[in-house]
Design a protein around this motif. Structure first.
Motif, mmCIF file in Angstrom:
data_model
loop_
_atom_site.group_PDB
_atom_site.id
_atom_site.type_symbol
_atom_site.label_atom_id
_atom_site.label_comp_id
_atom_site.label_asym_id
_atom_site.label_seq_id
_atom_site.Cartn_x
_atom_site.Cartn_y
_atom_site.Cartn_z
ATOM 1 N N UNK A 1 -0.275 -0.174 -5.667
ATOM 2 C CA UNK A 1 0.968 0.578 -5.852
ATOM 3 C C UNK A 1 1.165 1.585 -4.724
ATOM 4 N N UNK A 2 0.076 2.256 -4.332
ATOM 5 C CA UNK A 2 0.173 3.212 -3.225
ATOM 6 C C UNK A 2 0.526 2.511 -1.918
ATOM 7 N N UNK A 3 -0.066 1.343 -1.676
ATOM 8 C CA UNK A 3 0.253 0.585 -0.465
ATOM 9 C C UNK A 3 1.724 0.161 -0.462
ATOM 10 N N UNK A 4 2.198 -0.302 -1.612
ATOM 11 C CA UNK A 4 3.591 -0.716 -1.725
ATOM 12 C C UNK A 4 4.523 0.471 -1.497
ATOM 13 N N UNK A 5 4.145 1.631 -1.998
ATOM 14 C CA UNK A 5 4.938 2.837 -1.785
ATOM 15 C C UNK A 5 5.030 3.154 -0.296
ATOM 16 N N UNK A 6 3.921 3.091 0.390
ATOM 17 C CA UNK A 6 3.917 3.398 1.842
ATOM 18 C C UNK A 6 4.697 2.363 2.636
ATOM 19 N N UNK A 7 4.696 1.125 2.188
ATOM 20 C CA UNK A 7 5.481 0.084 2.886
ATOM 21 C C UNK A 7 6.979 0.349 2.751
ATOM 22 N N UNK A 8 7.400 0.828 1.582
ATOM 23 C CA UNK A 8 8.811 1.122 1.379
ATOM 24 C C UNK A 8 9.253 2.360 2.167
ATOM 25 N N UNK A 9 8.332 3.319 2.323
ATOM 26 C CA UNK A 9 8.650 4.551 3.044
ATOM 27 C C UNK A 9 8.854 4.255 4.528
ATOM 28 N N UNK A 10 8.038 3.391 5.069
ATOM 29 C CA UNK A 10 8.135 3.112 6.511
ATOM 30 C C UNK A 10 8.786 1.828 6.714
#
Length: 130
Positions: free
Chosen positions: A121-130
């Motif tokens: 979930x954290x990785x997916x969050x960072x992918x959406x941010x950048x």
């Protein structure tokens, strides 16, 4: 300790308790993690009193002088009389220990195996941010 003049390096490393078995010592020597007088060697290479050994164990590097030879593995206090670590090596290890204590290695977080659901979930969050 006996009055040997020369001894195989793998046997001495085992007797001095740097490695748990002679085969592990031989493997580490073959991988180039042990140097005799700053030169690569083979497990059958003979060492003598006064040789300088550079031993890489993980992130720790020790430089020791051979003080005595023994072909038998004895208790740890006896094994420690077989060598003497150089002062520069001790200082370098202490500095490295302090550095590792204060500086966080980012790769240490990802060496625990597969990512958990929370990690994904954290990785997916960072992918959406950048």
């Amino acid at each position: 300790m006996s009055t040997l003049e020369k001894l195989r390096i793998d046997k001495w490393l085992w007797a001095a308790r740097f490695y748990k078995t002679r085969s592990i010592a031989a493997d580490e020597i073959a991988k180039g993690r042990v140097l005799i007088n700053e030169q690569l060697c083979k497990p059958a290479r003979e060492i003598k009193v006064g040789d300088q050994l550079t031993i890489q164990q993980g992130q720790i590097e020790k430089v020791v002088m051979v003080r005595a030879l023994s072909s038998v593995r004895g208790p740890a206090p006896v094994a420690q009389t077989l060598y003497e670590e150089t002062q520069e090596s001790i200082e370098k290890r202490e500095l490295e220990k302090e550095r590792r204590r204060f500086i966080h290695e980012p790769a240490d977080d990802y060496t625990k195996g597969r990512p958990t659901k929370r990690d994904r979930r954290e990785l997916e969050h960072w992918r959406r941010v950048f």
